[in-house]
Design an enzyme around this catalytic site. Structure first.
Site, PDB file in Angstrom:
ATOM      1  N   GLN A 131       1.198  -1.379  -0.066  1.00  0.00           N
ATOM      2  CA  GLN A 131       0.048  -0.066  -0.241  1.00  0.00           C
ATOM      3  C   GLN A 131       0.789   0.914  -0.165  1.00  0.00           C
ATOM      4  O   GLN A 131       1.063   1.573   1.135  1.00  0.00           O
ATOM      5  CB  GLN A 131      -0.818   0.305   1.656  1.00  0.00           C
ATOM      6  CG  GLN A 131      -1.621   0.599   1.644  1.00  0.00           C
ATOM      7  CD  GLN A 131      -2.504   1.240   2.560  1.00  0.00           C
ATOM      8  OE1 GLN A 131      -1.975   0.553   3.475  1.00  0.00           O
ATOM      9  NE2 GLN A 131      -3.739   1.945   2.743  1.00  0.00           N
ATOM     10  N   GLY A 132       1.555   1.522  -0.831  1.00  0.00           N
ATOM     11  CA  GLY A 132       1.873   3.265  -1.404  1.00  0.00           C
ATOM     12  C   GLY A 132       1.213   4.759  -0.715  1.00  0.00           C
ATOM     13  O   GLY A 132       0.595   5.095  -1.899  1.00  0.00           O
ATOM     14  N   TYR A 133       0.305   4.409   0.499  1.00  0.00           N
ATOM     15  CA  TYR A 133      -0.400   5.980   0.576  1.00  0.00           C
ATOM     16  C   TYR A 133       0.767   6.684   1.436  1.00  0.00           C
ATOM     17  O   TYR A 133       0.900   8.355   0.979  1.00  0.00           O
ATOM     18  CB  TYR A 133      -1.041   5.194   1.783  1.00  0.00           C
ATOM     19  CG  TYR A 133      -2.398   5.112   1.216  1.00  0.00           C
ATOM     20  CD1 TYR A 133      -2.467   3.988   0.143  1.00  0.00           C
ATOM     21  CD2 TYR A 133      -3.468   5.169   1.719  1.00  0.00           C
ATOM     22  CE1 TYR A 133      -3.506   4.018  -0.879  1.00  0.00           C
ATOM     23  CE2 TYR A 133      -4.962   4.807   1.117  1.00  0.00           C
ATOM     24  CZ  TYR A 133      -5.114   4.010   0.434  1.00  0.00           C
ATOM     25  OH  TYR A 133      -5.880   3.659  -0.418  1.00  0.00           O
ATOM     26  N   SER A 134       0.977   6.069   2.711  1.00  0.00           N
ATOM     27  CA  SER A 134       1.936   7.653   3.299  1.00  0.00           C
ATOM     28  C   SER A 134       3.317   8.488   2.757  1.00  0.00           C
ATOM     29  O   SER A 134       4.157   7.102   1.896  1.00  0.00           O
ATOM     30  CB  SER A 134       2.029   6.568   5.178  1.00  0.00           C
ATOM     31  OG  SER A 134       1.142   6.164   5.333  1.00  0.00           O
ATOM     32  N   SER A 189      -3.946   7.190  13.177  1.00  0.00           N
ATOM     33  CA  SER A 189      -3.407   6.299  14.631  1.00  0.00           C
ATOM     34  C   SER A 189      -4.999   7.432  15.822  1.00  0.00           C
ATOM     35  O   SER A 189      -5.608   8.036  15.457  1.00  0.00           O
ATOM     36  CB  SER A 189      -3.128   8.161  15.240  1.00  0.00           C
ATOM     37  OG  SER A 189      -3.391   9.040  15.300  1.00  0.00           O
ATOM     38  N   ASN A 190      -4.850   7.131  17.134  1.00  0.00           N
ATOM     39  CA  ASN A 190      -5.373   7.584  18.403  1.00  0.00           C
ATOM     40  C   ASN A 190      -6.531   8.704  18.001  1.00  0.00           C
ATOM     41  O   ASN A 190      -7.410   9.335  18.193  1.00  0.00           O
ATOM     42  CB  ASN A 190      -5.244   7.277  19.668  1.00  0.00           C
ATOM     43  CG  ASN A 190      -4.714   4.997  19.530  1.00  0.00           C
ATOM     44  OD1 ASN A 190      -5.151   4.829  19.055  1.00  0.00           O
ATOM     45  ND2 ASN A 190      -4.487   5.463  21.002  1.00  0.00           N
ATOM     46  N   SER A 209       4.244  -1.483   4.218  1.00  0.00           N
ATOM     47  CA  SER A 209       4.619  -2.611   4.725  1.00  0.00           C
ATOM     48  C   SER A 209       4.805  -3.583   3.317  1.00  0.00           C
ATOM     49  O   SER A 209       3.995  -3.687   2.699  1.00  0.00           O
ATOM     50  CB  SER A 209       3.280  -3.214   5.941  1.00  0.00           C
ATOM     51  OG  SER A 209       3.375  -2.517   6.966  1.00  0.00           O
ATOM     52  N   GLU A 264     -10.263  -1.509   4.960  1.00  0.00           N
ATOM     53  CA  GLU A 264      -8.838  -2.120   5.975  1.00  0.00           C
ATOM     54  C   GLU A 264     -10.041  -2.584   7.421  1.00  0.00           C
ATOM     55  O   GLU A 264      -8.628  -3.382   8.064  1.00  0.00           O
ATOM     56  CB  GLU A 264      -8.118  -0.766   6.246  1.00  0.00           C
ATOM     57  CG  GLU A 264      -7.114  -1.195   6.484  1.00  0.00           C
ATOM     58  CD  GLU A 264      -5.809  -0.259   6.204  1.00  0.00           C
ATOM     59  OE1 GLU A 264      -6.000   0.847   6.021  1.00  0.00           O
ATOM     60  OE2 GLU A 264      -4.446  -0.244   6.721  1.00  0.00           O
TER      61      GLU A 264
HETATM   62  C1  LIG Z   1       3.198  -0.596  10.862  1.00  0.00           C
HETATM   63  C2  LIG Z   1       3.502   0.604  10.495  1.00  0.00           C
HETATM   64  C3  LIG Z   1       3.096  -0.090   9.240  1.00  0.00           C
HETATM   65  C4  LIG Z   1       2.755   1.078   8.383  1.00  0.00           C
HETATM   66  N1  LIG Z   1       2.601   0.637   6.821  1.00  0.00           N
HETATM   67  C5  LIG Z   1       1.754   1.142   6.207  1.00  0.00           C
HETATM   68  C6  LIG Z   1       1.892   0.959   4.666  1.00  0.00           C
HETATM   69  O1  LIG Z   1       1.704  -0.709   4.208  1.00  0.00           O
HETATM   70  N2  LIG Z   1       1.312   2.145   3.678  1.00  0.00           N
HETATM   71  C7  LIG Z   1       0.860   3.673   3.846  1.00  0.00           C
HETATM   72  O2  LIG Z   1       0.577   4.072   3.360  1.00  0.00           O
HETATM   73  N3  LIG Z   1       1.867   3.616   5.393  1.00  0.00           N
HETATM   74  C8  LIG Z   1       1.754   2.575   6.591  1.00  0.00           C
HETATM   75  N4  LIG Z   1       2.124   2.710   7.733  1.00  0.00           N
HETATM   76  C9  LIG Z   1       2.076   4.328   7.946  1.00  0.00           C
HETATM   77  C10 LIG Z   1       0.301   4.826   8.944  1.00  0.00           C
HETATM   78  O3  LIG Z   1      -0.130   4.776   7.394  1.00  0.00           O
HETATM   79  C11 LIG Z   1       0.717   6.464   9.144  1.00  0.00           C
HETATM   80  O4  LIG Z   1       2.219   6.278   9.996  1.00  0.00           O
HETATM   81  C12 LIG Z   1       0.063   6.804   9.905  1.00  0.00           C
HETATM   82  O5  LIG Z   1      -0.687   7.282   9.166  1.00  0.00           O
HETATM   83  C13 LIG Z   1       0.187   8.672  10.185  1.00  0.00           C
HETATM   84  O6  LIG Z   1       1.059   8.268  10.205  1.00  0.00           O
HETATM   85  P1  LIG Z   1       2.756   9.363   9.970  1.00  0.00           P
HETATM   86  O7  LIG Z   1       2.997   8.849  10.999  1.00  0.00           O
HETATM   87  O8  LIG Z   1       2.968  10.296   9.555  1.00  0.00           O
HETATM   88  O9  LIG Z   1       2.453  10.473  11.331  1.00  0.00           O
HETATM   89  P2  LIG Z   1       1.909  11.607  11.555  1.00  0.00           P
HETATM   90  O10 LIG Z   1       0.421  12.378  10.411  1.00  0.00           O
HETATM   91  O11 LIG Z   1       3.248  12.875  11.339  1.00  0.00           O
HETATM   92  O12 LIG Z   1       1.238  12.586  13.131  1.00  0.00           O
HETATM   93  C14 LIG Z   1       2.116  12.521  14.520  1.00  0.00           C
HETATM   94  C15 LIG Z   1       1.181  12.449  15.649  1.00  0.00           C
HETATM   95  O13 LIG Z   1       0.701  13.530  15.554  1.00  0.00           O
HETATM   96  C16 LIG Z   1      -0.722  13.317  15.567  1.00  0.00           C
HETATM   97  N5  LIG Z   1      -1.021  13.978  15.132  1.00  0.00           N
HETATM   98  C17 LIG Z   1      -1.001  13.866  13.132  1.00  0.00           C
HETATM   99  N6  LIG Z   1      -2.056  14.928  13.017  1.00  0.00           N
HETATM  100  C18 LIG Z   1      -3.482  15.432  14.089  1.00  0.00           C
HETATM  101  C19 LIG Z   1      -4.632  16.013  13.908  1.00  0.00           C
HETATM  102  N7  LIG Z   1      -5.353  16.650  13.090  1.00  0.00           N
HETATM  103  N8  LIG Z   1      -5.201  16.080  15.549  1.00  0.00           N
HETATM  104  C20 LIG Z   1      -3.833  15.295  16.658  1.00  0.00           C
HETATM  105  N9  LIG Z   1      -3.315  14.706  16.327  1.00  0.00           N
HETATM  106  C21 LIG Z   1      -2.924  14.730  14.821  1.00  0.00           C
HETATM  107  C22 LIG Z   1      -0.751  11.494  15.364  1.00  0.00           C
HETATM  108  O14 LIG Z   1      -1.921  11.268  16.059  1.00  0.00           O
HETATM  109  C23 LIG Z   1       0.716  11.418  16.131  1.00  0.00           C
HETATM  110  O15 LIG Z   1       0.251  11.260  17.229  1.00  0.00           O
HETATM  111  C24 LIG Z   1       2.304   2.390   8.620  1.00  0.00           C
HETATM  112  C25 LIG Z   1       2.728   2.214   9.934  1.00  0.00           C
HETATM  113  C26 LIG Z   1       2.874   2.231  11.054  1.00  0.00           C
HETATM  114  C27 LIG Z   1       3.294   2.036  12.200  1.00  0.00           C
END
Ligand SMILES: Cc1cc2nc3c(=O)[nH]c(=O)nc-3n(C[C@H](O)[C@H](O)[C@H](O)COP(=O)(O)OP(=O)(O)OC[C@H]3O[C@@H](n4cnc5c(N)ncnc54)[C@H](O)[C@@H]3O)c2cc1C
Length: 398
Positions: A131-134, A375-376, A166, A249
């Site tokens: 999944q190429g999202y993030s 995230s939570n 992933s 998902e």
């Molecule tokens: C084990 C694992 C597997 C993953 N696999 C994939 C995958 O296969 N493909 C893919 O595309 N992605 C994948 N991800 C990425 C995942 O989707 C992102 O980590 C997630 O969406 C959070 O984005 P970020 O890490 O950029 O954190 P950020 O978005 O930068 O967030 C950082 C912190 O700020 C908080 N925050 C951000 N915005 C807000 C808001 N508006 N209000 C309150 N708090 C906020 C967040 O909750 C977090 O605590 C994976 C992540 C993990 C940990």
């Protein structure tokens, strides 16, 4: 809601059990139910072979319509399958992204040619997807995607970077959210492309996790190419498709997850009884609380799954995700408390070769579960805005 099996449910359960009894033997049984989230690197090749055994028995694509090679299983049948799968300690699946995310998305949004090309190898376990999202600046804020794709004759040319992808290192294809209108902003002008991984323009760099395994990766696209037909939905309309994938998902796989939690919880109770920690009143209280919450989780999930046929929509999905992610993280902490100070010590003297045990691994990995899949904090925002009617979060910019 009546949770007892009806006669047709018992018959289906017996069929699943029989298949597992006959086929979950030898190297597959030796995996002891390992693999899957947080343990993806374990026995990968064996699990890939297991995927093909499941496929040959017609047990992949359980929820897919029969016209696309699936089993067309009802929600009850899917729940039963997951219950039996976990109970039998069958290996963690390797094709979750293809079967659980891309497949249903293609069934809803793909062209007939895309369905004919891509669905059969997902079902057969011969093509794996990631999944190429993030991206570095687009996680919770997915609309900030910067990876670009431009048309060059019959092809799309993709340039940019994805992160936390992933299983990219094991995958044959990636579904990539990218910007096809360079002038666009936010969720407009995005497209959903299917990109082959094995080509010179794609570089996959593993990221080392806290668990000392590399399940996810950075993925660099530098002039990567895919055929012009490999776009799902219309050009510039990728946001709608991307959100649909996110909705898939959630769903019945959730329940399989929770049954895995039951086994994990039972092992922790067994350790507490064996080492005497179950006599500690604080530990007893925490174990009892975890048990009660696990039971609540199961019934809430069954309630949100009943009467639906497809993805679980927010806010139910957000409540469930917030609940199980947080619960599992607390369980990891409880496991460490039960084991005591020894839980902080790694087996073996060679720091390069240590292995985490069955409690240390989930303790560390469960941190990720309150991040991926939303995230939570993001789940709380959704619940606050859509369930409680609280004022919307202020959006950045003018
Ligand atoms: C084990 C694992 C597997 C993953 N696999 C994939 C995958 O296969 N493909 C893919 O595309 N992605 C994948 N991800 C990425 C995942 O989707 C992102 O980590 C997630 O969406 C959070 O984005 P970020 O890490 O950029 O954190 P950020 O978005 O930068 O967030 C950082 C912190 O700020 C908080 N925050 C951000 N915005 C807000 C808001 N508006 N209000 C309150 N708090 C906020 C967040 O909750 C977090 O605590 C994976 C992540 C993990 C940990």
């Amino acid at each position: 809601m009546d949770l007892r099996d009806r006669p047709q449910d018992s018959a289906f359960r017996a069929e699943v059990r029989q298949f597992l009894e006959e086929h979950l033997v030898g190297e597959f049984a030796e995996l002891g139910g390992r693999g899957g989230s947080g343990d993806e690197t374990f026995g990968f090749d064996v699990r890939l072979r297991w995927e093909k055994v499941l496929a040959a028995g017609g047990w992949t694509g359980l929820a897919w319509p029969t016209e696309y090679g699936g089993r067309g299983a009802s929600m009850t049948e899917q729940v039963i399958f997951h219950e039996e799968y976990v109970r039998a300690a069958a290996p963690g699946r390797v094709s979750v992204m293809g079967e659980g995310l891309l497949g249903p998305t293609l069934i809803h949004y793909g062209t007939e040619a895309q369905k004919a090309r891509f669905l059969p190898p997902i079902l057969a376990g011969t093509e794996l997807w990631c999944q190429g999202y993030s991206e570095p600046d687009a996680g919770s804020d997915l609309a900030n995607v910067k990876t670009r794709a431009a048309r060059d004759g019959d092809e799309w040319v993709i340039t940019g970077q994805k992160v936390w992808t992933s299983l990219a290192h094991q995958s044959d294809w990636c579904f990539v959210v990218c910007r096809t209108d360079p002038e666009s902003r936010r969720h407009k002008g995005l497209s959903y492309l299917l990109v082959p991984m094995d080509q010179p323009g794609v570089e996959v760099r593993p990221i080392m996790q806290l668990t000392k395994t590399s399940e996810f990766n950075e993925v660099f696209f530098d002039g990567a190419r895919t055929h012009g037909d490999n776009i799902v939905g219309a050009e510039g309309e990728g946001w709608r498709v991307a959100l649909a994938t996110l909705a898939f998902e959630r769903g019945v796989a959730l329940l399989g997850h929770q049954l895995g939690f039951v086994r994990e919880f039972q092992r922790i109770v067994a350790v507490a009884q064996a080492n005497g920690r179950s006599r500690d009143p604080v530990i007893r209280q925490l174990l009892a609380q975890a048990h009660a919450e696990l039971t609540i989780m199961r019934y809430n999930t069954l309630r949100s799954l009943s009467g639906i046929d497809g993805p679980v929509a927010p806010p139910e999905a957000s409540i469930a995700k917030l609940y199980w992610g947080s619960w599992h993280r607390r369980l990891g902490e409880l496991a460490i408390d039960v084991i005591g100070p020894g839980a902080l010590v790694l087996e073996g003297n060679d720091p390069a070769a240590y292995e985490l045990d069955e409690f240390q691994r989930p303790f560390l990995f469960s941190r990720a579960e309150t991040i991926y899949g939303g995230s939570n904090q993001i789940q709380r925002n959704i619940i606050g805005e859509r369930v409680l009617g609280l004022p919307p979060e202020p959006k950045g910019g003018t």
